[in-house]
Design a protein around this motif. Structure first.
Motif, mmCIF file in Angstrom:
data_model
loop_
_atom_site.group_PDB
_atom_site.id
_atom_site.type_symbol
_atom_site.label_atom_id
_atom_site.label_comp_id
_atom_site.label_asym_id
_atom_site.label_seq_id
_atom_site.Cartn_x
_atom_site.Cartn_y
_atom_site.Cartn_z
ATOM 1 N N GLU A 515 0.827 -1.203 0.000
ATOM 2 C CA GLU A 515 0.000 0.000 0.000
ATOM 3 C C GLU A 515 0.864 1.256 0.000
ATOM 4 O O GLU A 515 0.542 2.257 -0.630
ATOM 5 C CB GLU A 515 -0.938 -0.001 1.214
ATOM 6 C CG GLU A 515 -1.940 1.144 1.180
ATOM 7 C CD GLU A 515 -2.933 1.082 2.323
ATOM 8 O OE1 GLU A 515 -3.670 2.065 2.496
ATOM 9 O OE2 GLU A 515 -2.954 0.051 3.031
ATOM 10 N N ARG A 519 0.624 4.162 -2.826
ATOM 11 C CA ARG A 519 0.313 5.559 -2.530
ATOM 12 C C ARG A 519 1.428 6.489 -2.995
ATOM 13 O O ARG A 519 1.171 7.608 -3.438
ATOM 14 C CB ARG A 519 0.058 5.717 -1.034
ATOM 15 C CG ARG A 519 -1.259 5.045 -0.594
ATOM 16 C CD ARG A 519 -1.579 5.347 0.845
ATOM 17 N NE ARG A 519 -1.738 6.791 1.077
ATOM 18 C CZ ARG A 519 -1.910 7.320 2.281
ATOM 19 N NH1 ARG A 519 -1.944 6.531 3.350
ATOM 20 N NH2 ARG A 519 -2.050 8.622 2.427
ATOM 21 N N ALA A 522 1.101 6.897 -6.728
ATOM 22 C CA ALA A 522 -0.011 7.808 -7.016
ATOM 23 C C ALA A 522 0.382 9.259 -6.725
ATOM 24 O O ALA A 522 0.008 10.178 -7.464
ATOM 25 C CB ALA A 522 -1.229 7.403 -6.186
ATOM 26 N N LEU A 523 1.138 9.460 -5.649
ATOM 27 C CA LEU A 523 1.569 10.810 -5.309
ATOM 28 C C LEU A 523 2.547 11.354 -6.344
ATOM 29 O O LEU A 523 2.456 12.520 -6.756
ATOM 30 C CB LEU A 523 2.215 10.804 -3.922
ATOM 31 C CG LEU A 523 2.581 12.175 -3.328
ATOM 32 C CD1 LEU A 523 1.363 13.083 -3.275
ATOM 33 C CD2 LEU A 523 3.179 11.995 -1.942
ATOM 34 N N ALA A 559 0.847 13.510 4.790
ATOM 35 C CA ALA A 559 0.202 12.195 4.754
ATOM 36 C C ALA A 559 0.804 11.225 5.766
ATOM 37 O O ALA A 559 0.323 10.090 5.887
ATOM 38 C CB ALA A 559 0.310 11.612 3.345
ATOM 39 N N TRP A 561 4.294 10.389 6.019
ATOM 40 C CA TRP A 561 5.641 9.891 5.753
ATOM 41 C C TRP A 561 6.659 10.781 6.450
ATOM 42 O O TRP A 561 6.407 11.966 6.686
ATOM 43 C CB TRP A 561 5.927 9.871 4.248
ATOM 44 C CG TRP A 561 5.486 8.619 3.558
ATOM 45 C CD1 TRP A 561 6.042 7.386 3.641
ATOM 46 C CD2 TRP A 561 4.374 8.481 2.668
ATOM 47 N NE1 TRP A 561 5.356 6.479 2.854
ATOM 48 C CE2 TRP A 561 4.325 7.132 2.249
ATOM 49 C CE3 TRP A 561 3.414 9.368 2.171
ATOM 50 C CZ2 TRP A 561 3.375 6.654 1.365
ATOM 51 C CZ3 TRP A 561 2.464 8.883 1.288
ATOM 52 C CH2 TRP A 561 2.444 7.543 0.898
ATOM 53 N N VAL A 585 1.488 4.411 6.004
ATOM 54 C CA VAL A 585 0.309 3.554 6.002
ATOM 55 C C VAL A 585 0.690 2.197 6.572
ATOM 56 O O VAL A 585 1.852 1.843 6.664
ATOM 57 C CB VAL A 585 -0.243 3.372 4.562
ATOM 58 C CG1 VAL A 585 -0.740 4.696 4.026
ATOM 59 C CG2 VAL A 585 0.814 2.782 3.647
#
Length: 591
Positions: A515, A519, A522-523, A559, A561, A585
């Motif tokens: 995941e 992500r 996608a970022l 987010a 990180w 995540v």
């Protein structure tokens, strides 16, 4: 000379604070007395070579204590410096050398201390080596005076020549005298008191925005702190925050994303392009105590000639921030095509008159006469090509350009110069270059070429060829091959009809398995404006730059990180970043 020179003002500050730190670079400090002594040793070496007022000396040294030694040494000799960026392409460097008639280039140690230049090029002099040799030999180290110089240093003596983009395909050298430089610095010393608390030197010396951070602190007993705005502070960086930072509006997202140690405590001065209030507001939310100053001024008006200040408690206007009111001794005129003043609220072209107007363009009398024209009340004024209007409150607003000049990340670019270089490549019959905006609102250059009959043009190879002639900021980010250039009904280029460059085709790579990897992919895609990014896609290979890297680091931090801008710059791929900081995540396989 009746007015003190820049070297004399610096020497007066040396006498007041000889043991204060003048420059901090790479973990090393140099005090005022040491900086002055080194500059004097270099100046006397230049004078011994017959160099003096109205001579030009090239300076190609990275931001460092040696750079300040070189610039001050040239000015103390009475000569003018021609700053050249370390990464200046060979073709552009050769043009500058030929255009100025440069015979000597000051360089760092890098094996260039023997005064032998490349064939047909200037001799080189390594600053650290010649200073050390002069010290060891007991050479003169006193402050040079007119008795040492071959001619007097006067207010009208040339101080520097900075090259800007030229519409004809040739860059032009703007010649700035000591008197205009000092008038700007007198304003800066009074308007920006935090220069005394230290300034961050982060921008290229060939960019006249840098003048403020170079000399402002040295006339107030402050410290020049050599650093960077494209990554977190390196080990050995000066402790604490600088009092003063000057940057372009495009730097503000970087300052917002970077640690607060790079943002100023006193004044943040921005210039070089239009400033949008929303961008200021985002930065000020985390730095509420600083004053933000929008400083306007072309190189031809010596750094900055018009300012609009936003105090810590002042509201921030939405949209474009005004450029404000003129600096002391400067006159700003908004005129029509017949050079008549236009009423307040009416658009017109902005002309600059007064004590900061440059001498002109080196070796270009016709262009100088075209751009530096007679002022209505006597004297000269510079025709900026900028469209402006006066607000009812007396503040000026910048509205755009009358020509094909654009600003990208603060750099002034004549589209005609880029177009001429692209059009000169083999196999190109016609070319056009325009400024476009990507999905995130960032401006970039897009090139369009029509091949000669029977020829094939490879966009990547063409960009590589252009990069050998022009600085990186002037190389089109994309090149599109078209069958013909669209024209309007009156035969001019129809820019609106040029196709948007297609998204770069990337080789399909490994899909994310966790995941966190998904992500991050996608970022990456969101920030780069791409439909898909794979695990091993290089951020910069897919069109990223330092500004987008700052946005990526900022969004990732929000987010959850823990990686920062330096990690993006060094690790570069979703796979590497996910392995470095997988904690945003809960780990698990992607279904």
């Amino acid at each position: 000379m009746a007015e003190p020179s820049l070297p004399e003002l610096f020497q007066a500050q040396v006498a007041r604070t000889p043991h204060a730190v003048a420059v901090h670079s790479g973990g090393r400090e140099l005090d005022y007395a040491g900086l002055n002594r080194r500059a004097n040793l270099l100046a006397h070496q230049l004078l011994a070579r017959g160099i003096g007022p109205e001579d030009v000396v090239g300076v190609r040294i990275p931001r460092s204590a040696d750079l300040l030694v070189a610039l001050l040494g040239v000015l103390k000799a009475g000569a003018a410096y021609v700053p050249v960026d370390s990464d200046c392409p060979a073709g552009r460097l050769a043009y500058i050398v030929e255009d100025t008639g440069l015979e000597l280039m000051l360089v760092p140690d890098a094996g260039a201390g023997d005064e032998t230049g490349a064939e047909g090029g200037p001799r080189t002099l390594a600053v650290p080596a010649v200073v050390a040799a002069s010290e060891a030999a007991g050479a003169p180290a006193h402050d040079p005076t007119d008795a040492d110089r071959p001619a007097p240093l006067t207010a009208r003596t040339l101080a520097y020549v900075i090259y800007t983009s030229g519409s004809t395909g040739r860059p032009k050298g703007v010649t700035v005298q000591h008197d205009t430089l000092l008038r700007y610095l007198e304003f800066a010393r009074a308007a920006y008191p935090s220069l005394a608390e230290g300034a961050l030197l982060h921008s290229p010396v060939a960019f006249d925005l840098t003048v403020t951070a170079l000399y402002g602190p040295l006339l107030l007993g402050g410290q020049v702190r050599v650093g960077s705005l494209d990554r977190e502070p390196e080990p050995g960086t000066a402790a604490g925050r600088p009092g003063f930072v000057k940057a372009t509006p495009s730097h503000l997202p970087l300052l917002t994303a970077l640690p607060s140690s790079l943002s100023p405590t006193g004044e943040l001065v921005v210039g070089g392009e239009m400033l949008i209030g929303d961008v200021v507001d985002r930065w000020r939310r985390t730095h509420p105590g600083a004053t933000v100053v929008n400083e306007y001024g072309p190189t031809e008006a010596t750094v900055g000639c018009c300012v609009f200040s936003i105090g810590p408690d002042d509201p921030i206007e939405p949209g474009a921030t005004p450029i404000g009111r003129p600096t002391p001794g400067t006159e700003l005129h908004v005129l029509d095509e017949r050079l008549n003043p236009v009423p307040p609220g009416t658009e017109g072209e902005l002309y600059i008159a007064g004590g900061q107007v440059a001498r002109g363009y080196l070796g270009r009398p016709a262009l100088t006469a075209e751009r530096f024209v007679a002022a209505p009340g006597g004297g000269r004024m510079y025709r900026t090509g900028d469209i402006a209007r006066m607000r009812p409150d007396g503040h000026l607003e910048y509205l755009g350009r009358t020509d094909d000049q654009v600003k990208i990340r603060g750099y002034r670019i004549e589209l005609g110069e880029v177009t001429s270089v692209v059009a000169a490549r083999p196999g190109v019959r016609q070319a056009a270059v325009i400024a476009r905006e990507d999905r995130s609102g960032d401006r970039y250059l897009a090139g369009y070429v029509v091949p000669e009959d029977g020829a094939s043009v490879d966009p990547d190879r063409l960009r590589e060829a252009v990069a050998r002639v022009l600085p990186a900021y002037m190389v089109p980010a994309s090149v599109v091959v078209v069958g013909e250039l669209p024209l309007t009904s009156n035969g001019k280029l129809d820019k609106d009809a040029l196709p948007e460059p297609p998204a770069e085709d990337a080789v399909v790579g490994d899909e994310p398995e966790t995941e966190a990897e998904a992500r991050l992919c996608a970022l990456f895609a969101e920030i780069l404006g791409l439909p898909a990014v794979y695990l091993d896609d290089d951020f910069f290979g897919r069109g990223g730059d330092s500004l987008r890297a700052a946005r990526l680091a900022n969004k990732a931090r929000k987010a959850g990180w823990t990686f920062g801008l330096r990690d993006v710059l060094e690790l570069r791929t979703p796979r590497a970043l996910a392995a470095h900081a997988p904690d945003a995540v809960t780990e698990g396989a992607v279904s």
